[in-house]
Design a protein around this motif. Structure first.
Motif, PDB file in Angstrom:
ATOM      1  N   SER A   1       0.819  -1.217   0.000  1.00  0.00           N
ATOM      2  CA  SER A   1       0.000   0.000   0.000  1.00  0.00           C
ATOM      3  C   SER A   1       0.850   1.262   0.000  1.00  0.00           C
ATOM      4  O   SER A   1       0.470   2.288  -0.591  1.00  0.00           O
TER       5      SER A   1
ATOM      6  N   GLY B   1       0.851   4.100  -2.835  1.00  0.00           N
ATOM      7  CA  GLY B   1       0.664   5.495  -2.459  1.00  0.00           C
ATOM      8  C   GLY B   1       1.728   6.391  -3.062  1.00  0.00           C
ATOM      9  O   GLY B   1       1.431   7.494  -3.554  1.00  0.00           O
TER      10      GLY B   1
ATOM     11  N   THR C   1       1.428  15.483   0.927  1.00  0.00           N
ATOM     12  CA  THR C   1       1.900  15.003  -0.375  1.00  0.00           C
ATOM     13  C   THR C   1       2.903  15.954  -1.004  1.00  0.00           C
ATOM     14  O   THR C   1       3.938  15.532  -1.532  1.00  0.00           O
TER      15      THR C   1
END
Length: 232
Positions: free
Chosen positions: A29, A33, A122
């Motif tokens: 995961s 991501g 991010t």
């Protein structure tokens, strides 16, 4: 030597091509991501991922940077992983939840470009990867704290020998055993322990008991954070 048109063209191609990123991470995961984060960034691409450093190096991929998790299922040491990557000519950016100051310190002192929390926004993650892929140091609070010690904790200034004694004694060894392992006389070990306790007391971090010494050693990164019991 005169630079030719061909040389200039190769240099331009090198500078304009996307930076190829490798990821050492055993949670799929996280890799997904990272791929999603970089999908809109034309200069960065995830070229390979693997659960261990040897697996990534064995993939034969040409890489510009490796994003490295600290706690891997194979139980490998961050120091060893960073050294393997550097021996292969690759720099590393640590991407971690940073819950273990001991592992962060091992990686930071092995010579990584930076330490980045997985919880960062991010935009921060992308900027850090972009900088590291271009060989730039990524200075973060976690990285600085790993090098200098937690800024929220007053440094007690232990000598290397005192740290050795503290780590052994606080991990459960008796003073006589510490003496045997370090080659020190038993009375010297006891003297070191008294001085260590005094230094922690002076720093406002008392360590009267062996349990207290263990806590101080974990706080300062001399011992690893105990693993959580997932079944408890």
């Amino acid at each position: 030597m005169t630079e030719t048109h061909s040389d200039r063209g190769e240099l331009a191609d090198s500078e304009s091509r996307p930076r190829r990123i490798g990821v050492v991470e055993d949670h799929e995961s996280v890799v997904i991501g990272l791929e999603a984060m970089l999908s809109g960034h034309p200069n960065l691409t995830i070229a390979a991922s693997a659960p261990t450093v040897p697996d990534l190096l064995g993939s034969g991929q040409q890489l510009d940077l490796v994003i490295l998790d600290l706690r891997l299922a194979d139980g490998s040491s961050p120091k060893s992983n960073v050294e393997q990557l550097r021996d292969a000519g690759l720099e590393a950016l640590v991407f971690t939840s940073a819950e273990d100051p001991y592992l962060v310190r091992l990686a930071a002192k092995a010579g990584v470009l930076g330490v980045l929390r997985k919880s960062e926004p991010t935009a921060t993650v992308i900027a850090a990867i972009d900088a590291a892929a271009n060989g730039e140091q990524v200075v973060t609070t976690e990285w600085a704290a790993a090098i200098d010690g937690d800024p929220g904790l007053h440094d007690v200034g232990l000598s290397p020998r005192q740290r050795d004694v503290l780590a052994l004694y606080a991990s459960g060894e008796k003073a006589a055993r510490v003496a045997s392992l370090t080659g020190l006389a038993p009375h010297t070990v006891n003297d070191y322990l008294a001085r260590i306790r005094a230094k922690y007391a002076e720093a406002g971090r008392p360590a009267r008991t062996k349990t207290d010494l263990y806590k101080r050693a974990v706080e300062d990164g001399w011992l690893p954070v105990p693993k959580r019991d997932n079944h408890g």
